[in-house]
Design a protein around this motif. Structure first.
Motif, PDB file in Angstrom:
ATOM      1  N   LEU A  27      -2.141  61.093  29.014  1.00 15.41           N
ATOM      2  CA  LEU A  27      -2.420  60.949  30.310  1.00 15.41           C
ATOM      3  C   LEU A  27      -2.221  61.932  31.047  1.00 15.41           C
ATOM      4  CD1 LEU A  27      -0.586  57.178  30.213  1.00 15.41           C
ATOM      5  CD2 LEU A  27      -3.105  57.753  30.728  1.00 15.41           C
ATOM      6  N   GLY A  28      -1.904  63.238  30.448  1.00 11.16           N
ATOM      7  CA  GLY A  28      -1.677  64.283  31.342  1.00 11.16           C
ATOM      8  C   GLY A  28      -0.132  64.713  31.683  1.00 11.16           C
ATOM      9  N   TYR A  29       0.810  64.083  30.945  1.00  6.22           N
ATOM     10  CA  TYR A  29       2.056  64.444  31.367  1.00  6.22           C
ATOM     11  C   TYR A  29       2.823  64.948  30.052  1.00  6.22           C
ATOM     12  CZ  TYR A  29       1.455  61.234  35.177  1.00  6.22           C
ATOM     13  OH  TYR A  29       0.940  60.650  36.177  1.00  6.22           O
ATOM     14  N   PRO A  30       3.823  65.771  30.294  1.00  2.00           N
ATOM     15  CA  PRO A  30       4.576  66.530  28.992  1.00  2.00           C
ATOM     16  C   PRO A  30       5.198  65.312  28.162  1.00  2.00           C
ATOM     17  CG  PRO A  30       5.675  66.800  31.081  1.00  2.00           C
ATOM     18  CD  PRO A  30       4.422  66.359  31.467  1.00  2.00           C
ATOM     19  N   LYS A  31       5.153  65.545  27.100  1.00  2.45           N
ATOM     20  CA  LYS A  31       5.913  64.315  26.132  1.00  2.45           C
ATOM     21  C   LYS A  31       7.721  64.264  26.591  1.00  2.45           C
ATOM     22  CE  LYS A  31       6.630  66.839  21.822  1.00  2.45           C
ATOM     23  NZ  LYS A  31       6.679  66.951  20.522  1.00  2.45           N
ATOM     24  N   GLU A  32       8.289  65.422  27.217  1.00  2.00           N
ATOM     25  CA  GLU A  32       9.500  65.308  27.459  1.00  2.00           C
ATOM     26  C   GLU A  32       9.742  64.089  28.867  1.00  2.00           C
ATOM     27  OE1 GLU A  32       7.999  68.167  27.232  1.00  2.00           O
ATOM     28  OE2 GLU A  32       8.351  68.571  25.300  1.00  2.00           O
ATOM     29  N   SER A  33       8.688  63.671  29.256  1.00  2.61           N
ATOM     30  CA  SER A  33       8.778  62.705  30.307  1.00  2.61           C
ATOM     31  C   SER A  33       9.254  61.452  29.902  1.00  2.61           C
ATOM     32  CB  SER A  33       7.194  62.407  31.039  1.00  2.61           C
ATOM     33  OG  SER A  33       6.435  63.463  31.032  1.00  2.61           O
ATOM     34  N   LEU A  34       9.373  61.144  28.553  1.00  2.00           N
ATOM     35  CA  LEU A  34       9.820  60.128  27.873  1.00  2.00           C
ATOM     36  C   LEU A  34      10.921  60.202  27.071  1.00  2.00           C
ATOM     37  CD1 LEU A  34       9.831  56.743  27.704  1.00  2.00           C
ATOM     38  CD2 LEU A  34       8.019  57.247  25.752  1.00  2.00           C
ATOM     39  N   ARG A  35      12.027  59.851  27.109  1.00  4.68           N
ATOM     40  CA  ARG A  35      13.132  60.145  26.091  1.00  4.68           C
ATOM     41  C   ARG A  35      13.510  58.707  25.477  1.00  4.68           C
ATOM     42  NH1 ARG A  35      18.145  63.537  28.137  1.00  4.68           N
ATOM     43  NH2 ARG A  35      19.568  63.438  26.250  1.00  4.68           N
ATOM     44  N   VAL A  36      13.172  58.832  24.276  1.00  2.67           N
ATOM     45  CA  VAL A  36      13.142  57.652  23.328  1.00  2.67           C
ATOM     46  C   VAL A  36      14.781  57.688  22.635  1.00  2.67           C
ATOM     47  CG1 VAL A  36      12.865  56.128  21.606  1.00  2.67           C
ATOM     48  CG2 VAL A  36      11.083  57.324  23.071  1.00  2.67           C
ATOM     49  N   LEU A  37      15.613  57.018  23.157  1.00  2.53           N
ATOM     50  CA  LEU A  37      17.001  56.955  22.305  1.00  2.53           C
ATOM     51  C   LEU A  37      16.988  55.602  21.246  1.00  2.53           C
ATOM     52  CD1 LEU A  37      19.436  57.340  25.369  1.00  2.53           C
ATOM     53  CD2 LEU A  37      18.431  59.203  23.969  1.00  2.53           C
ATOM     54  N   LEU A  38      17.302  56.188  20.083  1.00  5.86           N
ATOM     55  CA  LEU A  38      17.186  55.173  19.037  1.00  5.86           C
ATOM     56  C   LEU A  38      18.793  54.664  18.814  1.00  5.86           C
ATOM     57  CD1 LEU A  38      15.172  56.782  16.342  1.00  5.86           C
ATOM     58  CD2 LEU A  38      14.585  54.986  17.908  1.00  5.86           C
ATOM     59  N   VAL A  39      18.880  53.248  18.848  1.00  6.56           N
ATOM     60  CA  VAL A  39      20.049  52.754  18.419  1.00  6.56           C
ATOM     61  C   VAL A  39      20.138  52.264  16.991  1.00  6.56           C
ATOM     62  CG1 VAL A  39      21.686  50.670  18.825  1.00  6.56           C
ATOM     63  CG2 VAL A  39      20.548  51.832  20.902  1.00  6.56           C
ATOM     64  N   GLN A  40      20.933  52.720  16.028  1.00 12.17           N
ATOM     65  CA  GLN A  40      20.773  52.597  14.855  1.00 12.17           C
ATOM     66  C   GLN A  40      21.118  51.153  14.272  1.00 12.17           C
ATOM     67  OE1 GLN A  40      19.569  53.591  12.018  1.00 12.17           O
ATOM     68  NE2 GLN A  40      19.015  55.560  12.294  1.00 12.17           N
ATOM     69  N   MET A  41      20.712  50.720  12.877  1.00 11.12           N
ATOM     70  CA  MET A  41      21.047  49.444  12.544  1.00 11.12           C
ATOM     71  C   MET A  41      22.433  48.909  12.540  1.00 11.12           C
ATOM     72  SD  MET A  41      17.858  48.406  11.741  1.00 11.12           S
ATOM     73  CE  MET A  41      17.452  49.076  13.223  1.00 11.12           C
ATOM     74  N   VAL A  42      22.667  47.711  12.693  1.00 12.12           N
ATOM     75  CA  VAL A  42      24.095  47.349  12.710  1.00 12.12           C
ATOM     76  C   VAL A  42      23.902  46.125  11.278  1.00 12.12           C
ATOM     77  CG1 VAL A  42      25.648  45.531  13.595  1.00 12.12           C
ATOM     78  CG2 VAL A  42      24.351  47.010  15.129  1.00 12.12           C
TER      79      VAL A  42
END
Length: 551
Positions: free
Chosen positions: A351-366
RNA sequence: GCGCCUGUAGCUCAGUUGGAUAGAGCAACUGCCUUCUAAGCAGUAGGCCAGAGGUUCGAAUCCUCUCAGGCGCGCCA
C-alpha cells in the motif's frame, strides 16, 4: 535527576570539543557506586584518542554546577559516578509531594497519536486465559503510553464475519434442535462444544420459541442457522464485553469485520492493490503477490468458490487503520499468530507505507497449571478454563500482576494453586500492603492531631537515616524506569519497580516509627510516606491494579 | 525440513537494548507480634547465565553452530 545530569554533561562534553555527543546515563548496578553513572568517557576515548580515565577526569573537572553533587568519582575502566547532594535530593522529593505523579512522567510521546489493537478474540466463546494476558498487557501498555504523553486509542477488532461465527450458529442451532425435540439432528463435526453453547441455545429457544423447530428445517435449516448465529454472536460479544469490563479493560473503538464488507472497504482494498499491480489470477482464484515484499508464499484473497479469505478482510482492516494516519500502529497478537506477520507487513508495504508503520507485539502462550499439573485447554472440545473462572478463583489483581511481572514475549506458567495461596507467594499483596500501611500511618497521625494535609512546609532535611536516603533515591529513579518502560513498550518494568519500592518501605516501617512525639520529624517522615504513596498509586494506575485503602 | 519465541538459583521470573563483584519472589533453615496492620521484618543457604566458538576495552545481553522445550508453516480463522 537524569535530565539535569544530562544537561550538565552535555555542556561539559561539548566544551571538550565533541559537537553533539550521545550521552548515556544509567543507574549503577551497585548503590555504593553512586546515584547515576555515565560510561561516556569510554565511548569518547576513540574519538578523542585519549585513555578513558583521563577523559573522565577532564569531564569531572570541568563540571561547574558542583552544588547539586555530593561527590563525583571515577571508577573502573572509566565510569564517572555521581552522587547527589542531600539538598538536591530533598528538593526533588518535595516536587513529588507538591506536583504529584505528573512530575515523574517523562513526556516522550509529545502528543503523538497511537492506536493499540488487542484481545480481538473471535466472538464464538468466552475469553480464556491467553486472552486475559493480552488484555492485561494491552491495557497496561495503553495506560503506560498515555502516561508517557501519547494519545492512545484502544481498539478491538471483531471477527463477526466468516466461518467461525457461522460455525457458532450451527453449533447453537444443533443444540436448539435437540432442545425442542426435533429428533435426530447432527451436531457439526468441528462445532463448538462448551457448556456455554447449551446456555445460549436455551436462551435462543426462549427468544424464538419453536419457530425454527419443525422437522422440515432438518432438510433446509438455513434460516434457523442464520437466526441462531445472529443471536449467539451478539450474546458472545456481550459476554466478552462484560468479562473485559470486569477485568478493568476498556476499549475506545470496536471495529466490526462485517462493516468492512458492507462499506465495500474489502473490495476497495483489493482494487487498490490491483491498481498497483500486486494482484493476479491463478487456478480460478485471486491472489496477492506478497512474495514481492518478503512473504514466503503468495496469498489467496478470493477463493475458487468466490468466497473471501480471512486475510482479505484483514487487508481492508489494516488499510483502514493506516489511513487514519496514526503516528504508530500496534497490533497485539497471540504468539501462535506470529507466522501471519510477514503477510500483513507485505500489505502495508504494497500500500506504499514502510513496514515499520505497523508494530506487532506478540504475547506468548499461557500454560495453565493446577498444583504443577497442566490443565488441558481446547476450545474445540469445550474443555477449557475461561478467564472469568480464573478471575473468580484467584482475583483480578493477582491475575494481572502475574501477567505483568513477565515480559510479554516469555512463556508463562500460570499455576492456579500458587496464584491462589493467600500468602506472600502473591507479590501483588506485598505492594498493595505497603500502600495500605501508609494509609493507616496517616490515619494514625490524624487521630494524634497531625495536620496530614499540610506537608508542603515539612523539613525534609531531617530525613537523614540511610534507609530514608535510599528510598528517596529510589523514588527519584522512577522517571528513569518509566522512560525505559515507555520506550521499550514494557509495562513489566513498572511492576518490578513497585516491588522494589515496597521492598524498601516495609523494612523502613519496621525499623522506624513515623508518628512520634517529635512533630518536625513526624512531618518529614509523613512526607516521605506520601511520596511513596504517590509513586505506588501511579504505578498501580498504569498497571490497572487496585490500591485498597485497608487490607 | 523451514521460520519465530524461549533456555539465568530447587521452582516462577527480572536483568535498565554491550557495562562494574549475577538479582527478586517462592520453597528450605534460624529468629521476631504489650509498639503506625505479621499479606510484615531480621538472618542463613542456593549459579559452568543450556553447550561450544567468535566480535571488543568489556558479553547473560550481539554473530555462528549444537542441544532442549514451545508455537507456526491452508483457497482455516
Amino acid at each position: 535527576m537524569k535530565k539535569r545530569l544530562h544537561d550538565v554533561l552535555k555542556t561539559v562534553v561539548e566544551k571538550l570539543g565533541v559537537p553533539s555527543p550521545e550521552i548515556v546515563i544509567e543507574l549503577p548496578r551497585e548503590e555504593s557506586f553512586g546515584d547515576l553513572a555515565t560510561p561516556v568517557a569510554m565511548s569518547l576515548s576513540k574519538i578523542l584518542k585519549k585513555p578513558p580515565r583521563k577523559i573522565a577526569e577532564d569531564i569531572a573537572g570541568a563540571i561547574e554546577e558542583k552544588e547539586i553533587f555530593e561527590k563525583i568519582d571515577i571508577a573502573g575502566p572509566g565510569f564517572i559516578n555521581f552522587t547527589f547532594s542531600k539538598a538536591y535530593l530533598h528538593s526533588e522529593l518535595r516536587k513529588i509531594i507538591t506536583d504529584g505523579p505528573a512530575i515523574l512522567r517523562e513526556n516522550i510521546g509529545k502528543g503523538k497519536r497511537i492506536q493499540i489493537e488487542f484481545v480481538s478474540a473471535n466472538p464464538t466463546g468466552p475469553l480464556h486465559l491467553g486472552h486475559g494476558r493480552g488484555a492485561a498487557f494491552g491495557a497496561a501498555l495503553a495506560n503506560l503510553l498515555t502516561a508517557g504523553g501519547y494519545k492512545v486509542e484502544r481498539e478491538y477488532y471483531i471477527n463477526d464475519a466468516g466461518k467461525q461465527v457461522l460455525l457458532l450458529g450451527k453449533s447453537v442451532f444443533a443444540r436448539y434442535m435437540h432442545l425442542c425435540g426435533a429428533g435426530e439432528y447432527a451436531f457439526p463435526d468441528d462445532g463448538y462444544r462448551g457448556d456455554y453453547i447449551e446456555d445460549v441455545a436455551k436462551e435462543f429457544k426462549k427468544e424464538v420459541g419453536k419457530k425454527y423447530c419443525h422437522s422440515a428445517l432438518k432438510e433446509s435449516p438455513q434460516q434457523g442457522i442464520i437466526a441462531a448465529q445472529e443471536f449467539a454472536y451478539g450474546k458472545m460479544l456481550d459476554i466478552i464485553k462484560k468479562d473485559l469490563g470486569e477485568f478493568g479493560v476498556l476499549f475506545d473503538t470496536w471495529q466490526s469485520e462485517r462493516e468492512l464488507y458492507k462499506s465495500s472497504d474489502v473490495t476497495k482494498a483489493i482494487e487498490d492493490l490491483r491498481s498497483h499491480g500486486h494482484i493476479f489470477e491463478k487456478d480460478g482464484a485471486t491472489w496477492f503477490r506478497s512474495t514481492d515484499f518478503g512473504d514466503d508464499k503468495d496469498r489467496v484473497l478470493v477463493k475458487q468458490d468466490g468466497e473471501y479469505t480471512y486475510f482479505t478482510s484483514d487487508i481492508a482492516y489494516h488499510r483502514k487503520k493506516i489511513e487514519k494516519k496514526f503516528d504508530e500502529l500496534i497490533d497485539i497478537w497471540g504468539a501462535d499468530h506470529h507466522g501471519y506477520i510477514p503477510r500483513v507487513q507485505a500489505v502495508i508495504q504494497a500500500l506504499g507505507y514502510p513496514k515499520e508503520s505497523l508494530r506487532v507485539l506478540l504475547v506468548q502462550m499461557v500454560s495453565l497449571l493446577r498444583g504443577g499439573k497442566p490443565v488441558q485447554m481446547s476450545k474445540r472440545t469445550g474443555e477449557f478454563v475461561s478467564l472469568r473462572e480464573v478471575i473468580a478463583e484467584v482475583g483480578a489483581d493477582t491475575a494481572k500482576f502475574i501477567f505483568l511481572t513477565r515480559r510479554s514475549d516469555s512463556h508463562l506458567e500460570f499455576d492456579l494453586e500458587v496464584a491462589k495461596a493467600q500468602s506472600a507467594e502473591n507479590p501483588v499483596f506485598y505492594v498493595q500492603y505497603a500502600n495500605a500501611r501508609i494509609n493507616s500511618i496517616f490515619a494514625n497521625a490524624k487521630t494524634k492531631g497531625f495536620d496530614t494535609g499540610g506537608l508542603e512546609d515539612t523539613d525534609l532535611g531531617l530525613l537523614s537515616a540511610q534507609e530514608e536516603v535510599r528510598i528517596i533515591k529510589k523514588l527519584l529513579s522512577y522517571p528513569i524506569i518509566f522512560e525505559g518502560a515507555v520506550i521499550a513498550h514494557e509495562p513489566h518494568r513498572i511492576t518490578f519497580f513497585l516491588q522494589e519500592i515496597a521492598g524498601m518501605f516495609h523494612p523502613y516501617y519496621h525499623k522506624y516509627k513515623v508518628v512520634t512525639d517529635d512533630i518536625r520529624l513526624t512531618g518529614a517522615r509523613l512526607s516521605l510516606c506520601e511520596a511513596i504513596r504517590v509513586v505506588i498509586k501511579d504505578g498501580f494506575e498504569i498497571l490497572g491494579l487496585s490500591a485498597p485503602e485497608r487490607m
